[in-house]
Structures are given as C-alpha cells and as structure tokens.
Design an enzyme around this catalytic site. Sequence first.
Site, PDB file in Angstrom:
ATOM      1  N   LYS A   1      -4.347   2.411  -3.419  1.00 30.98           N
ATOM      2  CA  LYS A   1      -5.504   2.720  -4.245  1.00 30.98           C
ATOM      3  C   LYS A   1      -5.504   4.172  -4.697  1.00 30.98           C
ATOM      4  O   LYS A   1      -6.168   4.529  -5.636  1.00 30.98           O
ATOM      5  CB  LYS A   1      -6.784   2.388  -3.492  1.00 30.98           C
ATOM      6  CG  LYS A   1      -6.766   0.939  -3.091  1.00 30.98           C
ATOM      7  CD  LYS A   1      -8.099   0.291  -3.061  1.00 30.98           C
ATOM      8  CE  LYS A   1      -7.951  -1.133  -2.575  1.00 30.98           C
ATOM      9  NZ  LYS A   1      -7.485  -1.168  -1.173  1.00 30.98           N
TER      10      LYS A   1
ATOM     11  N   MET B   1      -9.692   7.175   8.747  1.00 22.89           N
ATOM     12  CA  MET B   1     -10.021   7.825   7.470  1.00 22.89           C
ATOM     13  C   MET B   1     -11.002   8.973   7.648  1.00 22.89           C
ATOM     14  O   MET B   1     -11.918   9.162   6.846  1.00 22.89           O
ATOM     15  CB  MET B   1     -10.599   6.791   6.486  1.00 22.89           C
ATOM     16  CG  MET B   1      -9.573   5.753   6.103  1.00 22.89           C
ATOM     17  SD  MET B   1     -10.201   4.546   4.944  1.00 22.89           S
ATOM     18  CE  MET B   1     -10.987   3.375   6.031  1.00 22.89           C
TER      19      MET B   1
ATOM     20  N   ASP C   1       0.837  -1.194   0.000  1.00 22.93           N
ATOM     21  CA  ASP C   1       0.000   0.000   0.000  1.00 22.93           C
ATOM     22  C   ASP C   1       0.872   1.244   0.000  1.00 22.93           C
ATOM     23  O   ASP C   1       2.040   1.197   0.364  1.00 22.93           O
ATOM     24  CB  ASP C   1      -0.860   0.022   1.271  1.00 22.93           C
ATOM     25  CG  ASP C   1      -2.004  -0.964   1.179  1.00 22.93           C
ATOM     26  OD1 ASP C   1      -2.203  -1.527   0.095  1.00 22.93           O
ATOM     27  OD2 ASP C   1      -2.678  -1.162   2.209  1.00 22.93           O
TER      28      ASP C   1
END
Length: 476
Positions: A271, A384, A249
Amino acid sequence: MSALFPIFADLKGRDVLIVGGGEVARRKALTLIEAGARLRIVAPALEPELTRLSAEGHVEHVADKFEPRWLDGAWLAIAATDDEAVNRAVADAGEVRRVWVNIVDDARRSAFHVPARVERGPLQIAISSGGHAPMLARHLREQLETQIDASWGALALLFSRFRQRIRRRFPYLARRRRFFTRAIEGDVAAHLRRHDDVAAERALRRLLSKDEDSASGSVSLVGAGPGDPGLLTLHALRRLNEADVILHDRLVSKQILALARRDAERVEVGKESGHHHVTQEQIHTLMLDHARAGKRVVRLKGGDPFVFGRGGEELEFLREHDIAYDVVPGISAALACAAYAGVPLTHREHAQSVQLITAHVKDDESPPDWIALAPARQTLAVYMGVANLGEWRDRLIEHGRDPATPFALVENGSHPGQRVIVGRLVELPERARAHGVRSPALLLLGETAAMAERLHWFGSPPLGAESLPSPLAEAA
Ligand code: SAH
C-alpha cells in the site's frame, strides 16, 4: 574449471563403435542397443554374450585390433579395453576425427562422460560429478532410486499417449499446468502407484472432461513470515511453486520472492509501494481478474495474513464472488521478533498473557482500550508503532502501567540487519528517536522485554541495555 554440458543423445539408427570385447564392453553394448544404436565392436575376441549378440545380428563384430579408420562414420565411440595404450589411441583418433570418445573409468581423457542414471520409463535423471566424485554421484543415484516411485514411468507413458488430447483441451499453459498438477498429485498417479492402469486412465479422462474447477482459478492467502525465508512453511513454499500470479506486499523479502516459480507474474501491491498507492479495492479487483482468468493467485503477505493483514476482508470479498480460496498461516511479526530478540512473550512469573495490537488507529475506529492494556504482567506486541510511541507511553502510564516497564523495540526482525533497542517505558519515544528506529518495527512491552539482554542470540546485541532496571535484567 568449466562444467560439463549435459545432453540426452538420440542414438536411434546411428553408428556407435565399441573398442573391446570383455565384460565392460558387454555392459556398454547392452545400454547402447537399448538406445537403438547401430553397434560395431572392434576386438580380437568377444565374451560369450557379445558373441551371441553378434551371431543374432544385433552387433557387428570386427575381429581385429583397433585402427583409427574404424571410427569413420561413428557418432560416438567407447573405449572399453584394459589396455591403456589402446584406450588412449581411441581417444586420440577421436579428437582428430571429431568423434566423441568415452574411455570407461578415465574421466580425464574422455570427451564425454556417461552419467549415473535413474530411469522411470521415458523419464530419466542423469547425474554426473564431472569425474570429480563418482562415489557421490552413485550415492545420490541410490537415494533417488528409493525416493522416486516406480509409477512415474507409467505416468510419463500415459501423459505421452494423451499428449495431443491434453493440448487440445487446455491450449493455454496456465490451465494445462494445473491439469497436470491435478493428475500428478491426485487420482491418476495414485491409481498408477497401485498398478491399476485402467482406473488411472479413467481418472485422466474424467479430469480432461471436467469443467468446473478448471474454469476459474483460485486464490491462496499466504503468510510469508517476517522475512527470513527459513521461516516459511512448506505449504507456503508449495503455493509459491505453483503460483501463476503473486500479489505481494512491500514487506515480503526478495529472498522469499526468489523461491517462487520463475515464470510466475509478480505484482507488488504494497500500500505504500513507490509513489503510487494501491487501494484495497484495487487489490480485490486484481485477485478477482486473475482468478477469473483461470490463474492460481497467491496473495502473499508479510507475517500472517490474519494478523493486521486485512486477510479477513479479502476472504469475504472472494467468498462473495465465488472464488475458491485457502489460507496458509505465516509466522507473525510478534512471534518472530520475540524469538529473534530473545523475549519470551509469556513467562510463568513475568507475563501471563500477550496482546497483539496495532498502534496505528484510524480516526473512524475506536481507540485502544488503555485500561485493558495498562495492567502489569502481560506482554504487549504493538504493530506499526514507530510514529505513535509518545502517545503510547503517555496513555499507558496515565492508566497505571509502571513507567519502569521494560520494552524491546525490534526493527527488521529476523532480517540480517535486525536491531533491538531496549529501555524503559518512560523513555520509549526518546530512545526510539535517538536510534532512528524505522518501519518495520515492532514494540514488545512488558516485564519479559528485559530478558533480551541475556537471551539475545541473533544479530548484534540489544542497544541501550545499560539503562534497564537491573533486577529484571537478571530475572530468568
Ligand atoms: N501481517 C503481518 C503484520 C502486518 S502490519 C504480521 O503478521 O506480521 C505491518 C507491521 O508488522 C509493521 O509495521 C511492523 O510493526 C510489523 N512487522 C512486520 N514485519 C516485521 C519485521 N520483520 N520486523 C519488525 N516488525 C515487523
């Protein structure tokens, strides 16, 4: 100061000269004979064992004083007399003739040094301090002697005997490496440690004929923790050392990637990496393709793979496709940020439970259970959250959480640039904006968040502590 250049010299059948015929010369002569050197000793007289070796033809004795011409034709020379002038003459003559000369116990005048050694059959570890701290080299040697099992020598010889067969069986490096790891970590070495050479060879042959698990690779789902490499587990470190491919990641720190095997292929599948978007499906395909090619894949994730890391989905996928996997847990951001900000997640008086939640909810997923999140005396660790802080404040207060509940917003937790912003729930989004908080950041909300002011120990002190309700700041 330039460092010495280590080499392992093949002395088989090569002429080597020793000057001196005493005890020191004897020690050197024995190791040189063992290495297959053709030995000539220049010395007026020899001690008894050297006399015997000379009589048996293992060394040639020149019963004379040293003269430079004796260096002619020699590849190496060792000056082992107790006469400094003679030793120096050997070194000087060596310089002129370009013969490598070592003066025993005189590192400064030596063109080459003889290292301290740990030997296990053909396997050798040579240790040198470059003459700066011989005691340290010796000490290290003793430590290694106790740590390295004697069976390593037998293992080296066994591998050597099967070398061609192993290469033929596993022409590709990745599989060959896996074969060796299995032999070293499994049965083969275990039998040798018990001195059962026959069983060891049988185990090796079995490993050579085995197909199933060498046919396909495997995937390790590894948690890399929040960023500080010290927070990796030993299992994670080992997986990184053995990996052929690392799919990582974006959040995984450079320092952690630097610990992985050097020739492992590293692929960033964050991502949000750069401008391209790697979908979860593409990650699945990458894992599958590499594993089917027989590679050992490490799927490396920030924090813990099972905490907002989609680790579950990835395992389901691997299971469906019959790929072997394992999971190495990591220190999740909530645990790391709490520790590095001095915010206990639970506390006998102030917080009976902790909830790990994500602020980021997709439209098609059910919204957070505000009713369950609102009660006092529990800590919320919100992942997040940077973008949604306004909504979180409004909903929580609406559902009854005290507007004065303290928060600690931890940005880049455990990294050198960690920032902690503290305040009260009612002013949460404004404070975050005022300090320009950016991802990755974790929100700790609850009575214990106020303790950051007193308990912080890492990086700079929390920002905005002055606005905290004072009784809580003092509670502890
Ligand atoms: N699996 C990860 C979480 C992935 S979700 C874990 O267990 O930690 C990504 C979120 O984790 C970020 O948006 C942020 O909220 C949090 N996070 C990860 N690393 C962080 C860090 N070093 N400091 C603060 N928050 C972090």
